[in-house]
Write a protein that holds these residues in place. Structure first.
Motif, PDB file in Angstrom:
ATOM      1  N   LEU A 125      50.661  42.481  39.581  1.00  0.00           N
ATOM      2  CA  LEU A 125      49.323  42.122  40.080  1.00  0.00           C
ATOM      3  C   LEU A 125      48.615  43.359  40.642  1.00  0.00           C
ATOM      4  O   LEU A 125      47.441  43.602  40.355  1.00  0.00           O
ATOM      5  N   GLU A 126      49.351  44.141  41.442  1.00  0.00           N
ATOM      6  CA  GLU A 126      48.756  45.339  42.059  1.00  0.00           C
ATOM      7  C   GLU A 126      48.408  46.376  40.999  1.00  0.00           C
ATOM      8  O   GLU A 126      47.383  47.055  41.105  1.00  0.00           O
ATOM      9  N   ALA A 129      45.238  45.315  39.437  1.00  0.00           N
ATOM     10  CA  ALA A 129      44.086  45.442  40.342  1.00  0.00           C
ATOM     11  C   ALA A 129      43.705  46.894  40.613  1.00  0.00           C
ATOM     12  O   ALA A 129      42.597  47.171  41.089  1.00  0.00           O
ATOM     13  N   GLU A 140      41.701  42.001  48.044  1.00  0.00           N
ATOM     14  CA  GLU A 140      41.520  40.549  48.109  1.00  0.00           C
ATOM     15  C   GLU A 140      40.494  40.099  47.064  1.00  0.00           C
ATOM     16  O   GLU A 140      40.609  39.012  46.490  1.00  0.00           O
ATOM     17  N   ARG A 143      42.184  40.329  43.507  1.00  0.00           N
ATOM     18  CA  ARG A 143      43.370  39.501  43.253  1.00  0.00           C
ATOM     19  C   ARG A 143      43.104  38.409  42.225  1.00  0.00           C
ATOM     20  O   ARG A 143      43.849  38.259  41.250  1.00  0.00           O
TER      21      ARG A 143
END
Lengths: 249, 447
Positions: A125-126, A129, A140, A143
């Motif tokens: 996920l990171e 992003a 945030e 995400r």
């Protein structure tokens, strides 16, 4: 699910609009790249010219050392040409400072490399992003978009896994999601299935086709895989730094 | 459209995100990357040890020097105003006493004094001493003598001019008055009384060292007196040599009525004495007077202490510097190890300058964490050594810990200096990371 409509309508950039209105995503004219190593010089690109329409998918094929990757790096503003002109979405990426070229690469180009090149200390996920964070967005805020993209590439359940916990095919799918996070005008892929087995490679090939269709993103793929190259609408062949054949002309 | 390329792009969110991950969080995620965690911990410990040593050593030294200065100063005035050539006396003048405090806001009290060498004769033996004549109403504000009194008499105002009548309500006074009649009183150092084999209430004779012409020719002036009290300042020079008497008595005894040896001045901050004396001298020069700071007579010792402090600070800064070198080494190794990741970040749009900034922040963060850790450990150790008696120092500090004086100003300076050094230590790694060529690195042709 992050639909193609949302992707293109909610946050399309002016650049995309302009590229579409001009109908050219990439314009390359007489591009040359010479590497100098003391007295030795190597001409990696010897006057390459071609154009790619917005939303088009193009395969660049050729033997090793034919200049495919060099061409891809220059189009992606990762490397600079020795001579020639290049415009991506109507912009000349090499007319700016490092700050401007970096912004161009971040906002308008998505890279997928042969070795997925994920950041090992960040979760899937990171990793996805990250380009958004570099653009100045808060994590945030990114995400949700990253989760939608991971879902799109079939990895929503692996969002919190680290690259070391993912298979080669999964890592490459994370890399593709990452390349799309800022909704770039151009997706560049250098041998995206080069390190994968045939089943995973086929999955990646069909994913590229789907993404090109759904997001209308222009795709430029360097590949040795003839099946993959043949599956794309246009094929450019290179040898010794020159284009020897282009099915699009 | 070209303007879009010129838009400012904030990369700070990414830098903060990367920094947080590389330094503080996700230890679980880095279980298999202990080398990286250890690499960051090492320079943090290095800086912490340096700052901890700095905090402890300088605070203990500060405590020691403070105690020493307190003893050196004892009951000495911070500044003495005397005649310029050092000989002769200052004409007694109330106007001068009013004028001196106007020289500086740092001056908190002034008092005239007389000082003379005398021979002190007890019933058993004579001894040389220094007779100080003081004005009881003013002198305490300058010398705080009353705080050092060890006998029943505890105020300078108890010094009587010619009898014990001032202290009739005192049992000792009544007894002595009955025994000795009306004599002026003296306060003497306890060591001096010990040598004289005398005690409070005993009669002494003051004998002048400057003979006076009398009926039978030149003869030393003599003045009987009674020991009205004793003091213990902690300074051997004072406790074994000084006797105090009323200013008027000493003036009369020295045949110097209407004159003072000088004027004593007390300051808010004794360590500023040199600077304030220099300022006062500009205004006193025309009157043939000179301001003499207390440091003048202890110059060599104070200089040695200062030099020792500088030397110690230098050594301790070297420890911190070594810690900073380990930041450089760790970060340079990190640049080599993470070259590919840095190249990926470049390909994702992070600027060269952002990568450099990331490493500078990394150095600064390591330094800040090290400094905070070092300060915490140092202050904890100081608490410990200031409260727990050390057996090897029982002779010097019986039953108590080491004296400690924490200079917050100095600690703040050291802390900020260490953080700045840590950032400077990260400059080379920052330059190295900015040199990474993403094409070379990602295509496996390079690193």
């Amino acid at each position: 699910m992050w639909s193609a409509n949302e992707a293109t309508s909610a946050s399309s950039t002016d650049l995309t609009v302009q590229a579409k209105s001009q109908n050219w995503a990439v314009e390359v004219h007489d591009l040359r790249k010479v590497y100098s190593m003391g007295e030795l010089t190597l001409e990696a690109l010897a006057g390459v010219s071609f154009s790619v329409r917005a939303g088009e998918s193009v395969a660049i094929v050729g033997e090793s050392g034919s200049g495919k990757s060099t061409l891809l790096h220059i189009v992606g503003a990762l490397d600079s040409p020795t001579a020639g002109q290049i415009r991506v979405g109507g912009l000349d990426p090499f007319r700016g400072t490092d700050r401007q070229v970096s912004f161009f690469r971040n906002k308008h180009i998505g890279f997928v490399f042969q070795n997925n090149n994920l950041l090992p200390e960040f979760s899937a996920l990171e990793n996805v992003a990250m380009p958004g964070l570099i653009l100045g967005q808060r994590f945030e805020d990114m995400r949700q978009r990253a989760l939608l993209l991971l879902e799109r590439v079939g990895l929503s359940k692996r969002a919190d896994h680290y690259p070391g916990q993912l298979s080669g095919g999964e890592q490459q799918r994370v890399a593709i999601a990452r390349a799309l996070i800022n909704q770039p005008v151009l997706l560049l892929a250098d041998e995206p299935s080069g390190n994968l087995d045939s089943r995973n490679a086929a999955n990646i090939h069909s994913l590229f086709a789907e993404l090109n269709r759904d997001f209308q993103t222009t795709v430029l793929v360097v590949t040795h895989n003839q099946d993959f190259a043949n599956s794309l609408p246009r094929r450019i062949e290179m040898r010794d730094g020159r284009i020897t054949a282009d099915s699009g002309t | 459209m070209e303007n879009e390329l010129h838009r400012l792009r904030p990369g700070s969110a990414a830098i903060f995100f990367l920094l947080k991950r590389y330094l503080l969080s996700s230890w679980m995620a880095r279980r298999r990357r202990l080398q990286s965690t250890f690499g960051v911990a090492l320079p943090i410990v290095g800086i912490a040890v340096g700052v901890c040593a700095f905090t402890v050593v300088l605070s203990v030294m500060g405590g020691f020097v403070h105690g020493l200065k307190k003893r050196l100063l004892g009951v000495e005035p911070h500044i003495e105003i005397v005649v310029k050539d050092g000989f002769g006396r200052v004409p007694a003048s109330a106007a001068l006493l009013e004028k001196i405090p106007t020289f500086s806001r740092e001056i908190i009290a002034v008092a005239p004094f007389m000082k003379s060498d005398v021979i002190l004769q007890s019933s058993r033996k004579p001894i040389t001493a220094v007779l100080w004549g003081v004005d009881p109403d003013r002198a305490d504000a300058v010398m705080q003598f009353s705080g050092y009194m060890s006998s029943a008499q505890s105020q300078l105002s108890e010094l009587s001019k010619d009898s014990f009548s001032d202290s009739d309500d005192n049992e000792l006074g009544k007894a002595n008055q009955a025994r000795l009649g009306k004599f002026p009183t003296l306060f003497a150092g306890d060591k001096l009384l010990e040598v004289l084999d005398a005690e409070v209430g005993d009669r002494l004779t003051l004998i002048s060292t400057q003979p006076d012409e009398g009926l039978g020719g030149f003869a030393p002036t003599q003045q009987p007196a009674v020991v009205g009290g004793s003091f213990q300042t902690g300074s051997l020079t004072h406790d074994s040599k000084v006797v105090l008497a009323r200013l008027e008595l000493v003036q009369k005894f020295m045949n110097a009525e209407g004159e003072w040896s000088g004027v004593q001045v007390a300051l808010k901050e004794p360590l500023d004495a040199e600077q304030i004396a220099a300022e006062m001298n500009k205004q006193l020069a025309s009157e043939g007077l000179r301001a003499k700071p207390w440091t003048e007579s202890n110059k060599a010792l104070l200089k040695a202490l200062r030099l020792e402090r500088w030397g110690m600070s230098f050594v301790l800064y070297m420890i911190i510097l070594v810690g900073c070198f380990s930041i450089t080494i760790t970060l340079v190794l990190a640049v080599r190890r993470k070259a590919r990741e840095m190249a990926i970040l470049r390909s994702l749009g992070l600027r060269r300058a952002d990568l450099g900034l990331l490493y500078l922040c990394k150095g600064g963060s390591i330094g800040t964490i090290g400094v905070l850790l070092g300060l915490l450990c140092g202050l904890f150790l100081l608490q410990l050594i200031s409260h727990v008696p050390l057996s090897i120092l029982q002779d010097a500090y019986p039953g108590r810990g080491l004296p400690v004086l924490v200079s917050w100003k100095e600690l703040l300076g050291v802390s900020l200096g260490s953080v700045v050094l840590s950032i400077v230590a990260a400059v080379w790694p920052a330059i190295e990371v900015m040199r990474i060529d993403p094409v070379e690195t990602l295509s496996d042709r390079g690193v």
